[in-house]
Design an enzyme around this catalytic site. Structure first.
Site, mmCIF file in Angstrom:
data_model
loop_
_atom_site.group_PDB
_atom_site.id
_atom_site.type_symbol
_atom_site.label_atom_id
_atom_site.label_comp_id
_atom_site.label_asym_id
_atom_site.label_seq_id
_atom_site.Cartn_x
_atom_site.Cartn_y
_atom_site.Cartn_z
ATOM 1 N N ASN A 153 0.802 -1.228 0.000
ATOM 2 C CA ASN A 153 0.000 0.000 0.000
ATOM 3 C C ASN A 153 0.832 1.274 0.000
ATOM 4 O OD1 ASN A 153 0.834 -0.609 2.574
ATOM 5 N ND2 ASN A 153 -1.044 0.079 3.547
ATOM 6 N N GLU A 250 4.612 -4.727 11.884
ATOM 7 C CA GLU A 250 3.599 -3.701 11.584
ATOM 8 C C GLU A 250 2.489 -4.404 10.824
ATOM 9 O OE1 GLU A 250 3.440 -0.804 12.674
ATOM 10 O OE2 GLU A 250 5.462 -0.277 13.269
ATOM 11 N N CYS A 284 -3.467 0.455 6.744
ATOM 12 C CA CYS A 284 -3.568 -0.459 7.880
ATOM 13 C C CYS A 284 -4.270 0.153 9.077
ATOM 14 C CB CYS A 284 -2.173 -0.898 8.284
ATOM 15 S SG CYS A 284 -1.093 0.510 8.549
ATOM 16 N N GLU A 461 7.709 2.175 14.522
ATOM 17 C CA GLU A 461 8.420 2.857 13.458
ATOM 18 C C GLU A 461 8.352 4.355 13.735
ATOM 19 O OE1 GLU A 461 6.832 0.927 9.744
ATOM 20 O OE2 GLU A 461 8.825 0.010 9.829
#
Ligand code: NAD
Length: 487
Positions: A153, A250, A284, A461
């Site tokens: 994505n 993630e 997400c 992150e």
């Protein structure tokens, strides 16, 4: 082919081809056209990339953080200068509208190089621990060779979000983009070399679910950072655990976005639309379970429908387009099946629900879709759809909505819209998620940590926190007097 790179892989500072690998076709989702043909990495290519990273890493780690950071900042400048070209490539890779990619993709990658380049000097400091006469100190040391595995994505952003903290902490990286979006990461590797990164430190190899394990199980790999789905995360974490490798996960989500009756309705609708339709819903952290207080439900749905129906679906290269195609035919099929399930299980289809008729038949387009009267037990309220499908659920009171919001295995993110700031903080305090928003949604600047809890993963992150996940502490105890041995 209009986006054919020089070769499939970028290893040790140069493009490398190995036609023995299985063919990966890069398809432009807006037309179904094959725009590049690449090859998955063979075991020999994987070996070559890891060997290059291993060779290059010690000298890089020995440089001062400031010197490493300077190279990353130069890469950020190059990415900004080439924003248009990189954004067009991102649109070809993913099908996301150019109006998004010019503001959200190479630019957020550049932010990451700039941020980590800038904090290199201060962010890697250790500490001094006084112990009376003796003392100790800690150093933050790199892990070695880190593997990054990306989803489709945000291919350029993911390549940078993993690469920047890894490199600045003194590691080398081998990055494998998703087989659906193989192009962007190669450009990032090229730009890093142009910015002065010594060769071998940032390598890109292509591949799919067969290639991932070759990287994860390699004895010279110290860490794996995955962006992907929960089932993939479980497999990758299990393999990495076999050799006690560091991991960052993630993963996916089914995040709640709660709209109280005192919220600014237009702002809440804007947040819900951004949190469901941006990138054609392929984000997400999307707030896909929109809990709306029953008192404002009619007004909320009325205005939401008007605004959703006005969205412009079409050619992603047209600056006006707001909704592009889904990344692949398979992903659209998956989303269409969820929409059918929503209808069958009794949700009310407010708008959308199918393939738009104003666009090319070959593209993987789908209408932005809103379901109302969704209940907690419905499949569309429980599973991650990863497409432009918003589920609106009703609620009456605060305690009830918090319990329902948390009744999921996922814990990536969540949001609250309310004019009552005390309530906002009270509610987010109880939501089980890694990243939460109050009166906004889905903003992820590089300064703030991003990541999930529960089945949505672990590790973070962005921000200073990311450096902790690409380094480890070494503690040194210094004895200043004679050793007091009892024997
Ligand atoms: P995916 O899990 O199918 O694939 C992700 C990556 O893992 C790909 O590069 C794939 O080739 C690789 N892979 C697949 N199986 C593997 C295996 N067994 N071993 C090693 N590698 C393997 O995910 P996707 O469909 O590419 O992306 C969509 C998913 O990613 C969604 O669930 C979404 O929520 C999640 N996502 C999470 C974040 C986040 O930051 N939390 C960001 C973007 C996407």
């Amino acid at each position: 082919m209009r986006a054919q790179p020089k070769a499939s892989h970028f290893i040790d500072g140069e493009y490398v081809e190995d036609t023995d690998g299985t063919v990966i076709e890069s398809i432009y989702p807006a037309t179904g056209e094959v725009i590049a043909r690449l090859h998955a990495a063979t075991p020999a290519i994987v070996e070559r990339a890891i060997a290059a990273a291993r060779r290059a890493q010690p000298e890089w780690a020995a440089m001062s953080p400031t010197a490493r950071g300077r190279i990353l900042k130069r890469a950020a400048d190059i990415m900004r200068e080439r924003n248009r070209e990189l954004s067009e490539l991102e649109t070809l890779d993913t099908g996301k509208p150019i109006q998004e990619t010019v503001v959200a993709d190479p630019t957020s990658g550049a932010d990451s190089f700039e941020f980590f380049g800038g904090i290199a000097a201060a962010g890697l400091n250790g500490s001094y621990i006084p112990l009376g006469g003796d003392f100790a100190y800690t150093k933050r040391v790199p892990l070695g060779v880190c593997v990054g595995i990306g989803a489709w994505n945000y291919p350029q952003q993911i390549a940078c979000w993993k690469g920047a903290p890894a490199l600045v902490a003194g590691n080398a990286m081998v990055f494998k983009p998703s087989e659906n979006t193989p192009l962007g990461a190669l450009k990032i590797a090229e730009i890093l070399i142009e910015a002065g990164l010594p060769k071998g430190l940032y390598n890109v190899i292509q591949g799919d679910r067969e290639t991932g394990p070759l990287l994860i199980n390699h004895p010279d790999v110290a860490k794996v950072s995955l962006t992907g789905s929960v089932p993939t995360g479980r497999k990758v974490a299990a393999s990495a655990a076999g050799n006690l490798k560091h991991v960052t996960m993630e993963l996916g989500g089914k995040s709640p976005l709660i709209v109280f009756d005192d919220a600014d309705i237009d702002s809440a609708i804007g947040g819900a639309m951004l949190g469901n339709f941006y990138s054609t819903g392929q984000v997400c952290s999307n707030g896909t379970r929109v809990f709306v207080n029953r008192k404002i439900k009619p007004e909320f749905l009325k205005r939401l429908k008007v605004r959703t129906d006005a969205m412009l679906i079409g050619d992603p290269m047209d600056e006006a387009t707001q909704i592009g195609p889904m990344v692949s035919w398979a992903q659209r099929e998956k989303v269409l099946a969820y929409i059918e399930k929503g209808k069958a299980e009794g949700a009310t289809l407010l708008t959308g629900g199918g393939i738009p008729n104003n666009v090319s038949g070959e593209g993987y387009y789908i209408q932005p879709t809103v379901f109302a009267d969704v209940t907690d037990d419905m499949t569309i309220a429980r599973e991650e759809i990863f497409g432009p499908v918003m589920c609106v659920l009703d609620f009456d009171d605060e305690a009830e909505v918090i319990a329902r919001a948390n009744a999921t295995e996922f814990g990536l993110s969540g949001g609250v819209f309310t004019a009552d700031l005390t309530r906002a903080h009270r509610v987010v305090d109880q939501l089980e998620a890694g990243t939460l928003w109050i009166n906004t949604y889905n903003l992820c600047p590089v300064e703030i940590p991003f990541g999930g809890s529960k089945q949505s993963g672990f590790g973070r992150e962005n921000s200073l926190a990311a450096l902790e996940h690409y380094s480890e502490l070494k503690t040194v105890y210094v004895g200043m007097g004679p050793v007091q041995a009892p024997y």
